[in-house]
Design an enzyme around this catalytic site. Structure first.
Site, short mmCIF file in Angstrom:
data_model
loop_
_atom_site.label_atom_id
_atom_site.label_comp_id
_atom_site.label_asym_id
_atom_site.label_seq_id
_atom_site.Cartn_x
_atom_site.Cartn_y
_atom_site.Cartn_z
N LYS A 1 37.71 25.96 -69.56
CA LYS A 1 38.42 27.09 -70.16
C LYS A 1 38.16 28.42 -69.48
CE LYS A 1 39.36 25.04 -74.53
NZ LYS A 1 39.38 25.17 -75.97
N HIS B 1 51.17 30.68 -83.39
CA HIS B 1 50.89 29.89 -82.20
C HIS B 1 52.21 29.73 -81.44
CE1 HIS B 1 49.16 26.33 -79.91
NE2 HIS B 1 50.46 26.24 -79.67
N LYS C 1 48.92 20.46 -85.25
CA LYS C 1 50.27 20.94 -85.53
C LYS C 1 50.98 19.96 -86.46
CE LYS C 1 50.11 22.82 -80.94
NZ LYS C 1 50.26 22.45 -79.53
N GLU D 1 49.42 27.65 -73.81
CA GLU D 1 49.38 28.02 -75.23
C GLU D 1 48.88 29.45 -75.44
OE1 GLU D 1 48.88 23.76 -77.42
OE2 GLU D 1 47.05 24.93 -77.24
N GLU E 1 44.90 28.41 -73.85
CA GLU E 1 44.58 27.29 -72.96
C GLU E 1 45.84 26.68 -72.37
OE1 GLU E 1 43.05 23.64 -74.50
OE2 GLU E 1 44.34 23.65 -76.26
N ARG F 1 49.60 18.04 -69.57
CA ARG F 1 50.20 16.75 -69.95
C ARG F 1 51.47 17.01 -70.75
NH1 ARG F 1 49.16 17.28 -75.34
NH2 ARG F 1 47.19 18.26 -75.84
N VAL G 1 53.08 16.28 -77.76
CA VAL G 1 53.77 15.57 -78.85
C VAL G 1 55.12 16.23 -79.13
CG1 VAL G 1 53.64 14.97 -81.30
CG2 VAL G 1 51.57 14.90 -79.91
P1 ADP Z 1 41.13 23.31 -78.26
O1 ADP Z 1 41.17 23.03 -76.80
O2 ADP Z 1 39.88 22.80 -78.91
O3 ADP Z 1 42.39 22.94 -78.98
P2 ADP Z 1 41.96 26.13 -78.22
O4 ADP Z 1 41.39 27.12 -77.31
O5 ADP Z 1 43.36 25.66 -77.96
O6 ADP Z 1 40.95 24.90 -78.38
O7 ADP Z 1 41.92 26.70 -79.68
C1 ADP Z 1 42.27 25.90 -80.79
C2 ADP Z 1 42.66 26.78 -81.95
O8 ADP Z 1 41.58 27.64 -82.31
C3 ADP Z 1 43.82 27.71 -81.69
O9 ADP Z 1 45.07 27.08 -81.87
C4 ADP Z 1 43.57 28.79 -82.70
O10 ADP Z 1 44.00 28.36 -83.97
C5 ADP Z 1 42.07 28.91 -82.72
N1 ADP Z 1 41.59 29.93 -81.77
C6 ADP Z 1 41.21 29.76 -80.50
N2 ADP Z 1 40.84 30.94 -79.93
C7 ADP Z 1 40.99 31.88 -80.89
C8 ADP Z 1 40.80 33.30 -80.94
N3 ADP Z 1 40.33 33.99 -79.91
N4 ADP Z 1 41.08 33.92 -82.11
C9 ADP Z 1 41.54 33.24 -83.17
N5 ADP Z 1 41.74 31.93 -83.20
C10 ADP Z 1 41.48 31.24 -82.08
#
Ligand code: ADP
Length: 451
Positions: free
Chosen positions: A116, A209, A238, A276, A288, A292, A295
């Site tokens: 990340k 999101h 989701k 995302e 992130e 891939r 869904v």
């Molecule tokens: P993973 O790879 O575990 O899915 P992500 O970085 O995509 O992790 O984060 C997953 C979820 O966590 C996001 O969809 C959001 O809901 C929450 N999240 C991540 N970063 C933040 C942030 N800086 N502030 C608020 N919520 C966050």
């Protein structure tokens, strides 16, 4: 000679991939665990191979088993789908090393974007807006840490660079929570991912999101296929997705789309990928990249008529394929409901035999699913049974069409979250598009549980 693709997945995505392979004239190998012999796509595959017992660690996640199945069937390529090994760079590396084309980006790209901190740095370089935070080595000294925290501002999210699937994250509201949170998250990350490196981000409260679908040819050319809104979530899973994201600042969206294409071109991205974002007060914040197919890819397909899975196959196998942003047009609105085998209130999985079912149908309705009457849902895998996708001109009519589709659809013998979807379609906040990623859990469920 006709090329052969081994589909290293199960359920609806295996069927989706099989259909695409047939359409572009590829031979198919379906693999399955011993608990999964009833899978629908196996009936239509040219060959099938049992790769191990029901436990996914010994079958769908067991790399030697999958590679030997590819070897004995003389496969040319491996389609990973989503979940399982789809974002495992070591698997992609082994496919490359064993002479099978991994259908997706190179192992080096998967590795880079799976870390990340590295992904965030690459995103920033491409002009993608990211969440303010701190990604250098965290100081051990409290005073130093306090300075960093004050600059970011509480609440702060502590994140593991190797985190994924919602794990390796923790929110801190003050300096003491930050100090204890760092040590707990570090330990967790070390145990779960073998990498304890952490970084800090400002915690964005109640965002939406929003994500961007991209597609690259692996040679330095990429396009975008617009946005999706996936704000209806439970525990970061989701539940409903839509394309395009509506009520989003048009100017900011265009900037972000261009930056996403730049990023993919800079890393010579191959195949389908998703970038995302969290979106709040007209600002996008990168979180992130998923390297891939997702869904929710059908909602993008329904508004662009761009077949993402066929494109993945064609690019990977060097078939005739033109990638041109000018050929992409956007029309109407599409929505997807994920039907899961689970209790609609407690979300407890509900595997078992489907005694009877009826799929929805009609104009603008797509049903991506591997289930049928008499199929037994095994308890070992995720609970996704079906994706109902509706497409119309506008979001409002899309919701109406989804209500009809849900009314027609029934599954007997096991519990599903069907009633939750129906209630969401009738919910004023959802209809007005005023929800955010916490709405389902913080507001909607309380009402739904009591009804
Ligand atoms: P993973 O790879 O575990 O899915 P992500 O970085 O995509 O992790 O984060 C997953 C979820 O966590 C996001 O969809 C959001 O809901 C929450 N999240 C991540 N970063 C933040 C942030 N800086 N502030 C608020 N919520 C966050």
């Amino acid at each position: 000679m006709t090329k052969k693709v081994l589909i290293a997945n199960r359920g609806e995505i295996a069927l989706r991939a099989l259909r695409a392979c047939k359409e572009v004239g590829l031979k198919t190998v379906g693999v399955y665990s011993s608990g999964d012999q009833e899978l629908k796509h196996l009936r239509f595959a040219d060959e099938t191979v049992c790769i191990g017992p029901s436990n996914p660690l010994e079958s769908y996640l067991y790399v030697p088993g999958i590679l030997s199945a590819a070897e004995v069937t003389g496969s040319d390529a491996i389609y990973p789908g989503y979940g399982f090994l789809a974002e495992d760079y070591e698997f992609a590396e082994k496919c490359e090393g064993s002479g099978f084309k991994f259908i997706g980006p190179s192992s080096a790209v998967i590795k880079k974007m799976g870390d990340k901190i590295t992904a965030k740095t690459i995103a920033e370089k491409s002009g993608i807006p990211t969440v303010p935070g701190y990604k250098d080595k965290l100081p051990e000294n409290k005073g130093e840490l306090e300075k960093i925290a004050t600059k970011i501002g509480f609440p702060i999210m502590i994140k593991a660079t190797a985190g994924g699937g919602g794990r390796g994250m923790r929110v801190a509201n003050d300096i003491n929570e930050l100090i204890s949170g760092i040590s707990i998250t570090q330990q967790e990350a070390k145990n779960a991912f073998g990498n304890e490196t952490l970084y800090l981000e400002k915690y964005i409260e109640n965002p939406r999101h929003i994500e961007v679908q991209i597609f690259g040819d692996g040679k330095g050319k990429a396009i975008h296929l617009g946005t999706r809104d996936c704000s209806l979530q439970r525990r970061h899973q989701k539940i409903i997705e839509e394309a395009p994201a509506v009520d989003i600042d048009e100017g900011e969206t265009q900037k972000v789309l261009t930056a996403c294409v730049n990023l993919c071109e800079s890393i010579k991205y191959e195949g389908a990928g998703t970038i995302e974002f969290l979106y709040k007060d007209e600002e996008f914040f990168f979180i992130e990249m998923n390297t891939r197919i997702q869904v929710e890819h059908p909602v993008t397909e329904m508004i662009t008529m761009f077949d993402l899975v066929k494109a993945q196959l064609k690019v990977a196998l060097g078939m005739d394929f033109v990638l041109d942003q000018n050929r992409i047009t956007f029309k109407g609105h599409a929505m997807e409901c994920r039907i899961n085998a689970e209790d609609p209130v407690t979300f407890i999985p509900s595997p078992g035999k489907i005694t009877k079912m009826h799929p929805p149908g009609g104009f603008g309705i797509r049903f991506d699913s591997h289930i049928y009457s008499g199929y037994t849902v095994p308890p070992y895998y995720d609970s996704l049974l079906a994706k109902i996708i509706t497409a119309t001109n506008k979001r409002k009519s899309c919701i109406k069409r989804m209500k009809n589709a849900l009314d027609e659809f029934f599954v007997e013998g096991i519990k599903t979250n069907h009633s939750l979807h129906l209630a969401l379609m009738n919910d004023q906040t959802f209809q007005d598009n005023k929800h955010n990623i916490n709405y389902l859990e913080d507001n909607f469920m309380k009402q739904f549980e009591n009804d």
